[in-house]
Design a protein around this motif. Structure first.
Motif, PDB file in Angstrom:
ATOM      1  N   TYR A   1       0.742  -1.153  -0.102  1.00 16.07           N
ATOM      2  CA  TYR A   1      -0.126   0.049   0.140  1.00 16.07           C
ATOM      3  C   TYR A   1       0.920   1.066  -0.105  1.00 16.07           C
ATOM      4  O   TYR A   1       0.579   2.282  -0.868  1.00 16.07           O
ATOM      5  CB  TYR A   1      -0.890   0.105   1.084  1.00 16.07           C
ATOM      6  CG  TYR A   1      -1.918  -1.125   1.154  1.00 16.07           C
ATOM      7  CD1 TYR A   1      -2.575  -1.633   0.048  1.00 16.07           C
ATOM      8  CD2 TYR A   1      -1.656  -2.357   2.213  1.00 16.07           C
ATOM      9  CE1 TYR A   1      -3.418  -2.777   0.065  1.00 16.07           C
ATOM     10  CE2 TYR A   1      -2.230  -3.437   1.909  1.00 16.07           C
ATOM     11  CZ  TYR A   1      -3.175  -3.877   0.960  1.00 16.07           C
ATOM     12  OH  TYR A   1      -3.861  -5.065   1.065  1.00 16.07           O
ATOM     13  N   THR A   2       2.014   1.367   0.802  1.00 15.84           N
ATOM     14  CA  THR A   2       2.565   2.269   0.848  1.00 15.84           C
ATOM     15  C   THR A   2       3.432   2.586  -0.446  1.00 15.84           C
ATOM     16  O   THR A   2       3.418   3.695  -1.064  1.00 15.84           O
ATOM     17  CB  THR A   2       3.567   2.458   1.934  1.00 15.84           C
ATOM     18  OG1 THR A   2       3.096   2.325   3.288  1.00 15.84           O
ATOM     19  CG2 THR A   2       4.712   3.495   1.931  1.00 15.84           C
ATOM     20  N   TYR A   3       3.830   1.521  -1.176  1.00 14.28           N
ATOM     21  CA  TYR A   3       4.731   1.548  -2.265  1.00 14.28           C
ATOM     22  C   TYR A   3       3.622   1.890  -3.561  1.00 14.28           C
ATOM     23  O   TYR A   3       3.847   2.931  -4.244  1.00 14.28           O
ATOM     24  CB  TYR A   3       5.000   0.100  -2.669  1.00 14.28           C
ATOM     25  CG  TYR A   3       5.642  -0.076  -3.963  1.00 14.28           C
ATOM     26  CD1 TYR A   3       6.791   0.270  -4.486  1.00 14.28           C
ATOM     27  CD2 TYR A   3       4.804  -0.724  -5.158  1.00 14.28           C
ATOM     28  CE1 TYR A   3       7.268  -0.188  -5.693  1.00 14.28           C
ATOM     29  CE2 TYR A   3       5.207  -0.785  -6.388  1.00 14.28           C
ATOM     30  CZ  TYR A   3       6.667  -0.526  -6.465  1.00 14.28           C
ATOM     31  OH  TYR A   3       7.098  -0.751  -7.936  1.00 14.28           O
ATOM     32  N   MET A   4       2.540   1.539  -3.462  1.00 16.98           N
ATOM     33  CA  MET A   4       1.440   1.843  -4.317  1.00 16.98           C
ATOM     34  C   MET A   4       0.979   3.360  -4.190  1.00 16.98           C
ATOM     35  O   MET A   4       0.937   3.983  -5.251  1.00 16.98           O
ATOM     36  CB  MET A   4       0.256   1.347  -4.405  1.00 16.98           C
ATOM     37  CG  MET A   4       0.408  -0.569  -4.831  1.00 16.98           C
ATOM     38  SD  MET A   4      -1.072  -1.425  -4.291  1.00 16.98           S
ATOM     39  CE  MET A   4      -2.299  -0.675  -5.525  1.00 16.98           C
ATOM     40  N   ALA A   5       0.807   3.978  -2.940  1.00 17.48           N
ATOM     41  CA  ALA A   5       0.724   5.400  -2.832  1.00 17.48           C
ATOM     42  C   ALA A   5       1.694   6.364  -3.188  1.00 17.48           C
ATOM     43  O   ALA A   5       1.681   7.352  -4.015  1.00 17.48           O
ATOM     44  CB  ALA A   5       0.431   5.611  -1.420  1.00 17.48           C
TER      45      ALA A   5
ATOM     46  N   LYS B   1      -4.368   1.908   8.246  1.00 16.66           N
ATOM     47  CA  LYS B   1      -3.221   2.539   9.361  1.00 16.66           C
ATOM     48  C   LYS B   1      -2.179   2.812   8.519  1.00 16.66           C
ATOM     49  O   LYS B   1      -1.309   3.626   8.627  1.00 16.66           O
ATOM     50  CB  LYS B   1      -3.201   1.512  10.632  1.00 16.66           C
ATOM     51  CG  LYS B   1      -4.169   1.707  11.737  1.00 16.66           C
ATOM     52  CD  LYS B   1      -3.993   0.822  12.878  1.00 16.66           C
ATOM     53  CE  LYS B   1      -4.908   0.803  14.030  1.00 16.66           C
ATOM     54  NZ  LYS B   1      -4.645  -0.190  15.160  1.00 16.66           N
ATOM     55  N   ILE B   2      -1.559   1.632   7.792  1.00 15.28           N
ATOM     56  CA  ILE B   2      -0.447   1.613   7.157  1.00 15.28           C
ATOM     57  C   ILE B   2      -0.527   3.002   5.995  1.00 15.28           C
ATOM     58  O   ILE B   2       0.440   3.549   5.992  1.00 15.28           O
ATOM     59  CB  ILE B   2      -0.219   0.463   6.523  1.00 15.28           C
ATOM     60  CG1 ILE B   2       0.348  -0.783   7.397  1.00 15.28           C
ATOM     61  CG2 ILE B   2       0.899   0.646   5.270  1.00 15.28           C
ATOM     62  CD1 ILE B   2       0.227  -2.030   6.947  1.00 15.28           C
ATOM     63  N   LEU B   3      -1.457   2.895   5.353  1.00 15.39           N
ATOM     64  CA  LEU B   3      -1.680   4.101   4.317  1.00 15.39           C
ATOM     65  C   LEU B   3      -1.922   5.079   4.801  1.00 15.39           C
ATOM     66  O   LEU B   3      -1.187   6.375   4.392  1.00 15.39           O
ATOM     67  CB  LEU B   3      -2.774   3.564   3.421  1.00 15.39           C
ATOM     68  CG  LEU B   3      -3.081   4.354   2.268  1.00 15.39           C
ATOM     69  CD1 LEU B   3      -1.867   4.408   1.364  1.00 15.39           C
ATOM     70  CD2 LEU B   3      -4.308   3.916   1.319  1.00 15.39           C
ATOM     71  N   SER B   4      -2.454   5.507   5.927  1.00 15.79           N
ATOM     72  CA  SER B   4      -3.020   6.784   6.541  1.00 15.79           C
ATOM     73  C   SER B   4      -1.570   7.347   7.299  1.00 15.79           C
ATOM     74  O   SER B   4      -1.437   8.298   7.006  1.00 15.79           O
ATOM     75  CB  SER B   4      -3.988   6.784   7.591  1.00 15.79           C
ATOM     76  OG  SER B   4      -3.762   5.981   8.611  1.00 15.79           O
ATOM     77  N   SER B   5      -0.793   6.337   7.625  1.00 14.55           N
ATOM     78  CA  SER B   5       0.516   6.910   8.458  1.00 14.55           C
ATOM     79  C   SER B   5       1.385   7.441   7.457  1.00 14.55           C
ATOM     80  O   SER B   5       2.016   8.469   7.590  1.00 14.55           O
ATOM     81  CB  SER B   5       1.213   5.683   9.037  1.00 14.55           C
ATOM     82  OG  SER B   5       2.279   5.750   9.646  1.00 14.55           O
ATOM     83  N   TYR B   6       1.493   6.862   6.008  1.00 13.01           N
ATOM     84  CA  TYR B   6       2.198   7.061   4.997  1.00 13.01           C
ATOM     85  C   TYR B   6       1.772   8.449   4.658  1.00 13.01           C
ATOM     86  O   TYR B   6       2.640   9.503   4.202  1.00 13.01           O
ATOM     87  CB  TYR B   6       2.600   6.156   3.838  1.00 13.01           C
ATOM     88  CG  TYR B   6       3.118   6.747   2.700  1.00 13.01           C
ATOM     89  CD1 TYR B   6       4.420   6.874   2.495  1.00 13.01           C
ATOM     90  CD2 TYR B   6       2.214   7.033   1.311  1.00 13.01           C
ATOM     91  CE1 TYR B   6       4.877   7.096   1.470  1.00 13.01           C
ATOM     92  CE2 TYR B   6       2.724   7.736   0.269  1.00 13.01           C
ATOM     93  CZ  TYR B   6       4.376   7.728   0.344  1.00 13.01           C
ATOM     94  OH  TYR B   6       4.986   8.154  -0.819  1.00 13.01           O
TER      95      TYR B   6
END
Length: 297
Positions: free
Chosen positions: A148-152, A176-181
């Motif tokens: 998810y972070t990589y995609m974002a 959580k992972i994505l919102s943190s990034y």
């Protein structure tokens, strides 16, 4: 020790294998493949994998059973040919949602498949398995790659006035992972079923979505029913744009059309499955290479 990437026998696997080989500066090997008149699969390696780290890329796409058999045959071939390490990359790991007994008499399907793979491979990596705990059934080294972070990063979201939602509490860690990034708010939908009518209702737990761009994040879209209901609620609550981000976009039947015609602005997916015309895909080959680097020369 040299690294050799061996592409699986479907187009998804070939695309990711090529990207992975480029990212690793590794040799790319395309196996010879055919089907016998009785329907049995045949594979042969035209490359020398002796004493190499042999990396098979096989996304377990439809027909899943055929994809699984081919992954087993390729594993047997690289082992028989003297590969020093046998590594399997399954960008899409079929049967991962059958991870427990729901009705008496059922198998734990993912357990059976991973136990077979562990006979032929000593490392397995996949893109976002449904439940990471299932990888315990592969009794060697297993890597769950969360994209998810990589995609974002590749998409380049504008983090102003944006929020992340998961379809239910079970997927909250992805939000959580994505919102943190993205350094933004996150929330999840609460589902309730009417005991008389059986109708499912959903609502956000706390987040006010009015005027915001919302990213709905999950591991997989199958028929799209949950995402569709979530989209309708978000639109009714005044959300501005709705983006869907998933690891695996099955989008069965007419799910793609239903989602776009009911308010979804974009669907982003990893390229783990056959492509749909309106989905934006992110190549995960470089991400897989990054996660494998610690195990390669």
């Amino acid at each position: 020790m040299k690294n050799i990437v061996i592409s699986g026998t479907n187009m998804v696997s070939e695309e990711i294998a090529k990207s992975l080989a480029n990212s690793l500066s590794a040799e790319l090997c395309k196996p010879i493949y055919k089907v016998f008149p009785d329907g049995e699969s045949y594979v042969r390696l035209p490359c020398n994998v002796k004493d190499s780290k042999a990396i098979v890329v096989q996304s377990l796409i439809n027909p899943q059973d055929k994809s699984i058999i081919e992954a087993i045959l390729l594993g047997d071939a690289i082992k028989e040919s003297g590969a020093k390490d046998q590594i399997l990359i399954t960008p899409y790991l079929a049967y991962s949602r059958q991870d427990k007994v729901f009705l008496e008499g059922e198998p734990i399907s993912i357990r059976g498949i991973l136990k077979i793979f562990s006979d032929y491979y000593n490392i397995l990596a996949t893109i976002e398995i449904h439940k990471e705990d299932s990888l315990k059934f592969f009794n060697k080294k297993a890597i769950n790659i969360r994209p998810y972070t990589y995609m974002a990063e590749k998409i380049g979201f504008d983090s102003k006035n944006i929020a992340v939602l998961s379809p239910d509490i079970g997927a909250i860690d992805r939000a959580k992972i994505l919102s943190s990034y993205l350094n933004c708010e996150y929330d999840y939908f609460i589902k309730a079923r009417d005991r008389i009518t059986g109708e499912i209702t959903m609502q956000t737990k706390e987040l006010d979505v009015k005027g915001k761009d919302i990213i709905v994040v999950d591991d997989i879209i199958s028929t799209g029913g949950t995402i569709l209901k979530a989209t309708q609620i978000l639109k009714n609550q005044g959300a501005r744009n709705i983006y869907v981000m998933v690891s695996h976009a099955l989008l069965l039947e007419n799910a793609e059309e239903k989602l776009f015609s009911n308010g979804v602005n974009k669907i982003y997916a990893a390229n783990t499955l056959p492509k749909k015309s309106k989905v934006d895909y992110i190549d995960v080959g470089p991400l897989i290479a990054k996660n494998l680097s610690a195990y390669l020369d």
